[in-house]
Design a protein around this motif. Structure first.
Motif, PDB file in Angstrom:
ATOM      1  N   TRP A 105       0.815  -1.209   0.000  1.00 60.68           N
ATOM      2  CA  TRP A 105       0.000   0.000   0.000  1.00 60.68           C
ATOM      3  C   TRP A 105       0.848   1.258   0.000  1.00 60.68           C
ATOM      4  CZ3 TRP A 105      -5.207  -0.015  -0.605  1.00 60.68           C
ATOM      5  CH2 TRP A 105      -5.880  -1.224  -0.395  1.00 60.68           C
ATOM      6  N   SER A 106       2.022   1.190   0.585  1.00 59.04           N
ATOM      7  CA  SER A 106       2.831   2.396   0.792  1.00 59.04           C
ATOM      8  C   SER A 106       4.247   2.227   0.246  1.00 59.04           C
ATOM      9  CB  SER A 106       2.873   2.732   2.288  1.00 59.04           C
ATOM     10  OG  SER A 106       3.741   3.815   2.523  1.00 59.04           O
ATOM     11  N   PRO A 107       4.556   2.791  -0.912  1.00 57.25           N
ATOM     12  CA  PRO A 107       5.941   2.787  -1.405  1.00 57.25           C
ATOM     13  C   PRO A 107       6.874   3.559  -0.479  1.00 57.25           C
ATOM     14  CG  PRO A 107       4.386   3.353  -3.166  1.00 57.25           C
ATOM     15  CD  PRO A 107       3.626   3.385  -1.892  1.00 57.25           C
ATOM     16  N   GLU A 108       6.321   4.560   0.235  1.00 61.78           N
ATOM     17  CA  GLU A 108       7.136   5.326   1.174  1.00 61.78           C
ATOM     18  C   GLU A 108       7.648   4.432   2.304  1.00 61.78           C
ATOM     19  OE1 GLU A 108       3.921   8.165  -0.418  1.00 61.78           O
ATOM     20  OE2 GLU A 108       4.150   6.060   0.113  1.00 61.78           O
ATOM     21  N   LEU A 109       6.786   3.539   2.787  1.00 61.30           N
ATOM     22  CA  LEU A 109       7.204   2.610   3.834  1.00 61.30           C
ATOM     23  C   LEU A 109       8.302   1.682   3.331  1.00 61.30           C
ATOM     24  CD1 LEU A 109       6.980   1.132   6.543  1.00 61.30           C
ATOM     25  CD2 LEU A 109       5.031  -0.139   5.597  1.00 61.30           C
ATOM     26  N   ASN A 110       8.176   1.235   2.110  1.00 58.66           N
ATOM     27  CA  ASN A 110       9.193   0.351   1.531  1.00 58.66           C
ATOM     28  C   ASN A 110      10.566   1.018   1.510  1.00 58.66           C
ATOM     29  OD1 ASN A 110      10.155  -1.993   0.325  1.00 58.66           O
ATOM     30  ND2 ASN A 110       9.762  -1.239  -1.736  1.00 58.66           N
ATOM     31  N   LEU A 111      10.592   2.332   1.276  1.00 67.81           N
ATOM     32  CA  LEU A 111      11.856   3.064   1.249  1.00 67.81           C
ATOM     33  C   LEU A 111      12.402   3.295   2.662  1.00 67.81           C
ATOM     34  CD1 LEU A 111      11.065   5.724  -1.524  1.00 67.81           C
ATOM     35  CD2 LEU A 111      12.472   3.660  -1.741  1.00 67.81           C
ATOM     36  N   GLU A 112      11.554   3.256   3.659  1.00 62.76           N
ATOM     37  CA  GLU A 112      12.002   3.458   5.037  1.00 62.76           C
ATOM     38  C   GLU A 112      12.759   2.247   5.586  1.00 62.76           C
ATOM     39  OE1 GLU A 112      11.744   6.035   7.028  1.00 62.76           O
ATOM     40  OE2 GLU A 112      10.256   7.359   6.103  1.00 62.76           O
ATOM     41  N   ILE A 113      12.493   1.064   5.032  1.00 61.98           N
ATOM     42  CA  ILE A 113      13.034  -0.180   5.576  1.00 61.98           C
ATOM     43  C   ILE A 113      14.333  -0.552   4.885  1.00 61.98           C
ATOM     44  CG2 ILE A 113      12.584  -2.638   5.909  1.00 61.98           C
ATOM     45  CD1 ILE A 113       9.611  -1.979   6.017  1.00 61.98           C
ATOM     46  N   ASP A 114      15.291  -0.984   5.685  1.00 59.94           N
ATOM     47  CA  ASP A 114      16.563  -1.491   5.166  1.00 59.94           C
ATOM     48  C   ASP A 114      16.422  -3.003   4.988  1.00 59.94           C
ATOM     49  OD1 ASP A 114      19.132  -2.183   4.535  1.00 59.94           O
ATOM     50  OD2 ASP A 114      20.077  -1.156   6.226  1.00 59.94           O
ATOM     51  N   TRP A 115      16.025  -3.413   3.790  1.00 60.88           N
ATOM     52  CA  TRP A 115      15.735  -4.816   3.560  1.00 60.88           C
ATOM     53  C   TRP A 115      16.983  -5.688   3.567  1.00 60.88           C
ATOM     54  CZ3 TRP A 115      11.133  -6.294   4.504  1.00 60.88           C
ATOM     55  CH2 TRP A 115      10.040  -5.463   4.257  1.00 60.88           C
ATOM     56  N   LYS A 116      18.141  -5.114   3.313  1.00 65.11           N
ATOM     57  CA  LYS A 116      19.380  -5.900   3.340  1.00 65.11           C
ATOM     58  C   LYS A 116      19.699  -6.373   4.759  1.00 65.11           C
ATOM     59  CE  LYS A 116      21.550  -3.707  -0.684  1.00 65.11           C
ATOM     60  NZ  LYS A 116      22.740  -2.958  -1.168  1.00 65.11           N
ATOM     61  N   GLN A 117      19.332  -5.566   5.752  1.00 63.87           N
ATOM     62  CA  GLN A 117      19.592  -5.911   7.145  1.00 63.87           C
ATOM     63  C   GLN A 117      18.406  -6.622   7.800  1.00 63.87           C
ATOM     64  OE1 GLN A 117      22.591  -5.465   8.507  1.00 63.87           O
ATOM     65  NE2 GLN A 117      23.324  -4.519   6.602  1.00 63.87           N
ATOM     66  N   SER A 118      17.308  -6.772   7.073  1.00 63.34           N
ATOM     67  CA  SER A 118      16.097  -7.385   7.629  1.00 63.34           C
ATOM     68  C   SER A 118      16.031  -8.863   7.252  1.00 63.34           C
ATOM     69  CB  SER A 118      14.847  -6.661   7.109  1.00 63.34           C
ATOM     70  OG  SER A 118      14.889  -5.284   7.436  1.00 63.34           O
ATOM     71  N   LYS A 119      15.525  -9.653   8.190  1.00 61.37           N
ATOM     72  CA  LYS A 119      15.358 -11.087   7.978  1.00 61.37           C
ATOM     73  C   LYS A 119      14.065 -11.538   8.641  1.00 61.37           C
ATOM     74  CE  LYS A 119      20.352 -12.039   8.031  1.00 61.37           C
ATOM     75  NZ  LYS A 119      21.438 -12.818   8.687  1.00 61.37           N
ATOM     76  N   ILE A 120      13.336 -12.396   7.948  1.00 63.85           N
ATOM     77  CA  ILE A 120      12.114 -12.960   8.522  1.00 63.85           C
ATOM     78  C   ILE A 120      12.115 -14.457   8.259  1.00 63.85           C
ATOM     79  CG2 ILE A 120       9.596 -12.922   8.534  1.00 63.85           C
ATOM     80  CD1 ILE A 120       9.647 -10.087   7.591  1.00 63.85           C
ATOM     81  N   ASN A 121      12.520 -15.218   9.254  1.00 61.97           N
ATOM     82  CA  ASN A 121      12.485 -16.669   9.172  1.00 61.97           C
ATOM     83  C   ASN A 121      12.229 -17.233  10.567  1.00 61.97           C
ATOM     84  OD1 ASN A 121      15.160 -16.920  10.502  1.00 61.97           O
ATOM     85  ND2 ASN A 121      15.937 -16.082   8.565  1.00 61.97           N
ATOM     86  N   GLY A 122      12.250 -18.557  10.681  1.00 59.02           N
ATOM     87  CA  GLY A 122      11.903 -19.185  11.941  1.00 59.02           C
ATOM     88  C   GLY A 122      12.873 -18.921  13.067  1.00 59.02           C
ATOM     89  N   THR A 123      14.139 -18.654  12.748  1.00 59.32           N
ATOM     90  CA  THR A 123      15.156 -18.468  13.789  1.00 59.32           C
ATOM     91  C   THR A 123      15.557 -17.020  14.002  1.00 59.32           C
ATOM     92  OG1 THR A 123      16.901 -18.868  12.138  1.00 59.32           O
ATOM     93  CG2 THR A 123      16.084 -20.775  13.391  1.00 59.32           C
ATOM     94  N   ASN A 124      15.404 -16.205  12.992  1.00 56.38           N
ATOM     95  CA  ASN A 124      15.809 -14.797  13.089  1.00 56.38           C
ATOM     96  C   ASN A 124      14.796 -13.931  12.355  1.00 56.38           C
ATOM     97  OD1 ASN A 124      17.175 -12.450  13.542  1.00 56.38           O
ATOM     98  ND2 ASN A 124      18.882 -12.887  12.181  1.00 56.38           N
TER      99      ASN A 124
END
Length: 327
Positions: A105-124
């Motif tokens: 919904w928000s491209p602005e939110l996408n730019l706020e997040i550092d996806w290289k440093q973000s992880k979403i999995n079962g352990t981290n």
């Protein structure tokens, strides 16, 4: 005034405005068309130090909590948000709402997040923001003692042990957010610093009245009458979800028409109502609930003799003068 000063003055003005009106930030920056009850809850989440939301299944409490966490991370740089739940997958759902729904919904939110440093999995599971804020999932157990948070979100808190919340999770809130007021005097920094307090948000459906979560809700309700404290609790049943169009009416009807339909379970899951028994019942529910579970079932000797690891299941020998009836 230079262009640089004008830009920063506008940024300060807009940030102050949206901090006081998080529901408008959700509209203007996240491009969300929220219902009225969701806007009210966002404001109360932003204001209260302790916020308890008892809600029907499907009313969107996980989604709304994800929206609030995103708003805090953007408008308050360096915010540390820790999310815990009785089941780790439930807590990860909050981050998945951000990753799979809100950024669409928000491209602005996408730019706020550092996806290289973000992880979403079962352990981290962590979402890092470019301004230093983060949303992190921890396991609700005694092993999670090293985390620090400015906002603690406990999803389905009735599934978490009371001791873990009091002795482990709430200890995360020992540090306040440290904003960089480099151009302010020491007195001004301290004054502003005292205004900002850490927050705890509890989310869950209802449960049995003999559970500690019910006592927590009652205590929080009583504290709402204390002007020195800014706590809040609410319970929203499925009727509100039907009225606002966030719950499907056919799904509720089918649930009530199933052969294994249980009125008590339905009231807890969908009516946001704790079960404390009938008012005109001969026996009080809380008195019965204390003895309705057998901790150690006693087995006959020919069976208990095969279980050498647990002597508690064996029939206790008769004591002098003890009388037992067969049957």
């Amino acid at each position: 005034m230079s262009r640089y000063e004008r830009i920063w003055n506008n940024a300060v003005r807009d940030a102050a405005f949206y901090r006081r009106n998080p529901h408008l930030f959700a509209r203007d920056y996240l491009h969300l068309d929220l219902r009225m009850f969701q806007k009210i809850l966002l404001i109360l989440m932003n204001y209260c130090a302790i916020f308890i939301f008892i809600a029907s299944r499907g009313i969107g409490k996980t989604f709304l909590s994800a929206v609030f966490c995103v708003i805090r991370c953007i408008l308050w740089p360096g915010t540390k948000i820790v999310i815990a739940s009785g089941q780790r997958g439930q807590a990860i759902n909050v981050l998945e709402k951000v990753q799979q729904e809100l950024i669409m919904w928000s491209p602005e939110l996408n730019l706020e997040i550092d996806w290289k440093q973000s992880k979403i999995n079962g352990t981290n599971a962590i979402i890092m923001f470019k301004n230093g804020s983060f949303m992190k999932v921890v396991t609700a157990s005694d092993s999670a003692r090293s985390a620090r948070a400015n906002l603690l979100l406990i999803d389905e808190f009735r599934l978490v042990k009371k001791e873990v919340i009091n002795m482990v999770l709430r200890k995360f809130l020992t540090q306040k957010r440290m904003p960089r007021y480099e151009e302010l005097s020491k007195e001004e920094r301290l004054e502003e610093y005292k205004k900002e307090k850490n927050k705890t948000i509890y989310l869950s459906s209802a449960f049995f009245g003999d559970h500690w979560s019910y006592e927590k809700c009652v205590d929080t309700f009583k504290s709402m009458f204390d002007s020195r404290r800014n706590n809040f609790i609410c319970g929203f049943p499925y009727q509100l979800g039907l009225k606002e169009g966030v719950i499907d009416e056919d799904a509720i009807v089918n649930e009530m028409l199933e052969e294994d339909y249980n009125e008590v379970t339905f009231d807890m899951e969908y009516s946001a109502r704790f079960y404390t028994g009938q008012n005109d019942a001969f026996f009080d529910f809380n008195s019965i609930a204390k003895t309705r579970k057998i901790k150690y079932p006693m087995l006959p000797n020919h069976l208990s003799s095969r279980i050498k690891s647990d002597p508690a299941v064996r029939i206790v020998p008769k004591q002098p003068g003890e009388r037992r009836e067969d049957g």
